[in-house]
Enzyme design. Structure first.
Site, PDB file in Angstrom:
ATOM      1  N   GLY A 191     -15.877 -51.255  86.692  1.00  0.00           N
ATOM      2  CA  GLY A 191     -16.854 -50.726  87.698  1.00  0.00           C
ATOM      3  C   GLY A 191     -16.685 -51.419  88.946  1.00  0.00           C
ATOM      4  O   GLY A 191     -17.315 -50.999  89.837  1.00  0.00           O
ATOM      5  N   GLU A 192     -16.052 -52.707  88.886  1.00  0.00           N
ATOM      6  CA  GLU A 192     -15.866 -53.318  90.342  1.00  0.00           C
ATOM      7  C   GLU A 192     -14.889 -52.512  91.446  1.00  0.00           C
ATOM      8  O   GLU A 192     -14.088 -51.681  90.871  1.00  0.00           O
ATOM      9  CB  GLU A 192     -15.125 -54.568  89.951  1.00  0.00           C
ATOM     10  CG  GLU A 192     -15.923 -55.598  89.026  1.00  0.00           C
ATOM     11  CD  GLU A 192     -15.294 -57.118  88.915  1.00  0.00           C
ATOM     12  OE1 GLU A 192     -14.365 -57.173  89.516  1.00  0.00           O
ATOM     13  OE2 GLU A 192     -15.863 -57.472  88.235  1.00  0.00           O
ATOM     14  N   HIS A 209     -37.300 -47.098 108.793  1.00  0.00           N
ATOM     15  CA  HIS A 209     -38.337 -46.671 108.258  1.00  0.00           C
ATOM     16  C   HIS A 209     -39.599 -47.248 109.220  1.00  0.00           C
ATOM     17  O   HIS A 209     -40.503 -46.683 109.527  1.00  0.00           O
ATOM     18  CB  HIS A 209     -38.571 -47.446 106.899  1.00  0.00           C
ATOM     19  CG  HIS A 209     -39.699 -46.906 106.187  1.00  0.00           C
ATOM     20  ND1 HIS A 209     -40.298 -45.756 105.979  1.00  0.00           N
ATOM     21  CD2 HIS A 209     -40.746 -47.894 105.892  1.00  0.00           C
ATOM     22  CE1 HIS A 209     -41.640 -45.876 105.338  1.00  0.00           C
ATOM     23  NE2 HIS A 209     -41.922 -47.006 105.450  1.00  0.00           N
ATOM     24  N   ASP A 232     -48.518 -39.370 106.382  1.00  0.00           N
ATOM     25  CA  ASP A 232     -49.287 -40.652 106.204  1.00  0.00           C
ATOM     26  C   ASP A 232     -49.619 -41.418 107.378  1.00  0.00           C
ATOM     27  O   ASP A 232     -48.814 -41.039 108.521  1.00  0.00           O
ATOM     28  CB  ASP A 232     -48.698 -41.375 105.077  1.00  0.00           C
ATOM     29  CG  ASP A 232     -47.177 -41.820 105.411  1.00  0.00           C
ATOM     30  OD1 ASP A 232     -46.701 -41.869 106.681  1.00  0.00           O
ATOM     31  OD2 ASP A 232     -46.194 -41.881 104.397  1.00  0.00           O
ATOM     32  N   LYS A 273     -52.856 -40.608 102.885  1.00  0.00           N
ATOM     33  CA  LYS A 273     -52.277 -40.654 101.520  1.00  0.00           C
ATOM     34  C   LYS A 273     -52.388 -41.780 100.967  1.00  0.00           C
ATOM     35  O   LYS A 273     -52.347 -43.082 101.524  1.00  0.00           O
ATOM     36  CB  LYS A 273     -50.520 -40.206 101.825  1.00  0.00           C
ATOM     37  CG  LYS A 273     -49.620 -40.679 100.760  1.00  0.00           C
ATOM     38  CD  LYS A 273     -48.190 -40.461 101.079  1.00  0.00           C
ATOM     39  CE  LYS A 273     -47.542 -41.743 101.201  1.00  0.00           C
ATOM     40  NZ  LYS A 273     -46.143 -41.467 101.732  1.00  0.00           N
ATOM     41  N   THR A 328     -38.420 -37.957  96.752  1.00  0.00           N
ATOM     42  CA  THR A 328     -38.627 -37.067  95.811  1.00  0.00           C
ATOM     43  C   THR A 328     -39.278 -35.818  96.471  1.00  0.00           C
ATOM     44  O   THR A 328     -39.470 -34.744  95.678  1.00  0.00           O
ATOM     45  CB  THR A 328     -39.727 -37.863  94.742  1.00  0.00           C
ATOM     46  OG1 THR A 328     -40.824 -37.794  95.504  1.00  0.00           O
ATOM     47  CG2 THR A 328     -39.003 -39.066  94.275  1.00  0.00           C
TER      48      THR A 328
HETATM   49  C1  R5P Z   1     -43.049 -43.282 102.959  1.00  0.00           C
HETATM   50  O1  R5P Z   1     -43.673 -44.398 103.860  1.00  0.00           O
HETATM   51  C2  R5P Z   1     -42.047 -42.504 103.980  1.00  0.00           C
HETATM   52  O2  R5P Z   1     -42.252 -42.611 105.182  1.00  0.00           O
HETATM   53  C3  R5P Z   1     -41.794 -41.279 102.923  1.00  0.00           C
HETATM   54  O3  R5P Z   1     -43.069 -40.414 103.313  1.00  0.00           O
HETATM   55  C4  R5P Z   1     -41.537 -41.482 101.790  1.00  0.00           C
HETATM   56  O4  R5P Z   1     -40.946 -42.437 101.372  1.00  0.00           O
HETATM   57  C5  R5P Z   1     -41.076 -39.978 101.214  1.00  0.00           C
HETATM   58  O5  R5P Z   1     -40.794 -40.212  99.756  1.00  0.00           O
HETATM   59  P1  R5P Z   1     -41.073 -39.092  98.926  1.00  0.00           P
HETATM   60  O6  R5P Z   1     -40.518 -37.786  99.331  1.00  0.00           O
HETATM   61  O7  R5P Z   1     -40.681 -39.656  97.212  1.00  0.00           O
HETATM   62  O8  R5P Z   1     -42.854 -38.904  98.535  1.00  0.00           O
END
Ligand code: R5P
Length: 297
Positions: free
Chosen positions: A18-19, A112, A154, A179, A211
């Site tokens: 796998g390397e 992020h 959020d 959230k 997700t």
């Molecule tokens: C969270 O802080 C990010 O900004 C996204 O809202 C989050 O990572 C999305 O992840 P998921 O689609 O798994 O809820």
């Protein structure tokens, strides 16, 4: 003359255990290399290892310098110790990148949290997809945003959502979903702050869909409050745990930027609910050395 190493030119062999062993297809001695590398497929850990090894190969091939062009960088959500005895993974990724002294600059999209630029000592050009997102919605809504509310799913996305709303128009309102994270990839909506979404067209705006639970939780709340329609928009469309399947069934419209390469077969298969805005010109602008201030505001 700079050299641009794109994903299609990145070659490597795989050992039986796998390397990975990448190799650079032509001489790069004395050149400044823009190394464009996707960091999600086949999974973030393999993609990161391949990036570190390829950057090492470039250094040892006597390049004059490297600009890493990483449209999406994994692990940046882990930017603080949110519980005891856990790593700050985002800082570690920055440190690992900088162990290669030839890496002089990083170009990325919508990291992020803006302050993560401070994890790096090298310059970070954090460009934003919001301009191309806004163009998409200008076409979709015929430049009429009278009945639109932008929603941040959020608190962490509130500033991002506000900047996006301002791209649409200075009076476009922004609301925020409260959230709570109850575990990795587990969320619960506990409140709603801001102008009502009843009888409005809503755009939920986030940095990434992983997700899809965050954005689906936000969507249910918004529909419950009587929105006329909901469209979801993010920069990085990761879609893990086969999120595509539930989005396809739900029939909602999602718009993401092309920060994660997808095959044309994938694009066609998901075209009923998933649209892509292109980031090639943004990256080309940043690579060509033009001022990036217009790309990041
Ligand atoms: C969270 O802080 C990010 O900004 C996204 O809202 C989050 O990572 C999305 O992840 P998921 O689609 O798994 O809820």
């Amino acid at each position: 003359m700079p050299f641009i190493l794109t994903p299609s030119e990145q070659l490597h062999t795989l050992f039986a255990n796998g390397e990975l062993k990448p190799f650079i297809p032509e001489t790069v001695r004395g050149k400044h290399v823009f190394f464009l590398h996707p960091l999600q497929e086949p999974d973030p850990n393999i993609a990161l290892m391949l990036m570190f090894l390829t950057a090492d190969a470039l250094k040892r091939a006597s390049v004059s310098g490297i600009t890493l062009v990483l449209p999406y960088i994994p692990y940046l959500r882990q930017d603080r110790k949110d519980e005891p005895r856990t790593p700050i993974s985002a800082r570690l990724i920055a440190d690992l990148i900088e162990t290669n002294r030839k890496v002089e600059r990083l170009i990325t999209l919508d990291i992020h949290a803006d302050q993560e630029q401070g994890f790096f000592s090298i310059p970070v050009d954090n460009i934003s997809a919001r301009t191309v997102h806004a163009e998409y919605f200008r076409t979709k809504f015929h430049n009429n945003f009278q009945n639109i509310v932008v929603v941040a799913p959020d608190f962490g996305s509130a500033v991002r959502a506000r900047r996006f709303a301002q791209k649409l128009g200075k009076d476009v309102p922004v609301s925020i979903i409260d959230k709570r994270r109850t575990g990795p990839n587990q969320i619960e909506v506990i409140g709603f702050i801001g102008p009502s979404v009843a009888n409005k067209h809503v755009i939920i705006y986030d940095d990434m869909i992983d997700t899809g639970k965050t954005i689906r939780g936000a969507m249910s709340e918004i529909i419950r409050q009587g929105a006329l329609s909901v469209c979801m928009c993010a920069t990085h469309g990761i879609f893990s745990q086969r999120a595509e399947e539930s989005f396809a069934i739900a029939g909602q419209q999602i718009v993401v930027a092309g920060t994660i390469p997808r095959t044309s077969e994938y694009i066609v298969r998901n075209s009923a609910w998933l649209s892509f805005v292109q980031i090639d010109e943004l990256l080309a602008d940043a690579i060509s050395g033009n001022s990036v201030s217009k790309l990041s505001t």
